[in-house]
Design a protein around this motif. Structure first.
Motif: not given
Length: 357
Positions: A216-217, A335-338
């Motif tokens: 995902p972007e 990584e967790p989404a910001a």
């Protein structure tokens, strides 16, 4: 064991016991007339490693008595040749012998029957001889180990020159390797959880590296090496336990399916079920339709048939870290989404923010 040395082909069964642990390895007839193979009879008849069987039999054949030793039963524990059958003698922890019993061909008695099959050799294996402190080693001294042993039914210890260390753990009698596929030849990996789109890893034609597809972007990998590690699972996939496939139920609603496609068209499919903290798998192999259409008798087809013959009867328990790599999800790899920061147009007008409590 002179009877063993005279005709090792008579051996039908090897039984090793120690401290209540027992492993039984047996020669069984195969579907090919006149041929046989060794299996671990005490572990569902799983195929034994022929090299291990040969090593144990060779060690027993080559064992020779060097010297007769004590006949005092009170000394047996100290020499490691005590056994639970030694009358009223009590053996200290770690002093009980390993018993190696070798039986020859013949009918196996029914459970509970008193009749015993013919025995080629039956020996209690004890501790190695320790040289006296400061004793010089003679120029012609042998390098073979010397062990204290005692033949079952005899009341005298013996010092034997022998390489005898049969395993009581059934895993020591088998090859635990499930698959050894070249990880660099794996072009795609698909991990499918029930009801979800597959996680796809693909090897780049430009870089030659395997990478996660459809990132995902704005998201990045937690561990850049994770795709390569997942693709390498089947390069040295081993098991820690085994059971007949029919005894491990794998409902589709709980099974994660992982497909490894090799460059030559061979596809290895691993179905993984997590039971508590354990990971059980079943494995199968096939050849892609495109490869089959081009050449039904290609080498991958023969390899797939051989794999299925080995894998189909069994379910395997694999190490947790292997099970985890076989069941990864997209979120596991990223990584967790910001945390989303509201745009200026989404912020409340100045002076309307809620008052602090």
């Amino acid at each position: 064991m002179p009877a063993l040395a005279s005709n090792p082909d008579r051996v039908q069964r090897i039984i090793v016991t120690r401290g209540g642990v027992r492993v039984e390895v047996e020669r069984v007839e195969t579907t090919d007339a006149g041929t046989s193979r060794w299996v671990v009879a005490s572990k569902y008849g799983y195929p034994a490693d022929e090299r291990v069987v040969r090593a144990v039999l060779t060690g027993a054949i080559d064992a020779v008595v060097v010297e007769e030793k004590t006949a005092l039963a009170s000394n047996f524990a100290r020499l490691g040749i005590a056994d639970q059958s030694d009358g009223g003698a009590t053996a200290a922890r770690g002093s009980i012998s390993t018993r190696l019993r070798i039986e020859e061909q013949g009918s196996k008695p029914e459970a509970g029957a008193s009749a015993q099959p013919p025995v080629i050799g039956d020996v209690l294996i004890g501790k190695p001889e320790l040289p006296a402190a400061g004793a010089p080693r003679s120029a012609g001294a042998t390098t073979s180990p010397r062990l204290f042993v005692r033949r079952v039914g005899e009341e005298r210890a013996l010092l034997a020159e022998a390489s005898l260390a049969p395993e009581t753990d059934w895993l020591g009698w088998v090859s635990t390797l499930i698959s050894r596929l070249d990880e660099e030849a794996i072009d795609t990996v698909e991990i499918t959880h029930p009801g979800s789109a597959p996680l796809v890893l693909e090897r780049s034609a430009e870089s030659g590296m395997i990478a996660l597809s459809g990132v995902p972007e704005g998201r990045t990998l937690r561990d850049p090496m994770a795709p390569a590690r997942i693709a390498s699972v089947v390069s040295t996939l081993t098991f820690e336990d085994v059971a007949p496939a029919a005894t491990i139920q794998m409902p589709e609603s709980d099974v994660v399916t992982t497909r490894f496609t090799r460059r030559d068209g061979l596809v290895m499919t691993v179905r993984t079920l997590k039971v508590g903290s354990d990971f059980w798998i079943s494995a199968g192999a096939a050849v892609s339709e495109e490869t089959t259409a081009q050449n039904p008798e290609a080498a991958p087809a023969a390899e797939a048939r051989s794999m299925n013959e080995r894998w189909k009867p069994w379910a395997f328990r694999v190490a947790p870290f292997r099970g985890e790599d076989l069941t990864r999800t997209l979120e596991d790899l990223l990584e967790p989404a910001a945390a989303e920061v509201p745009s200026p147009s989404q912020r409340p007008p100045s002076g309307t923010e809620p008052a602090p409590q």
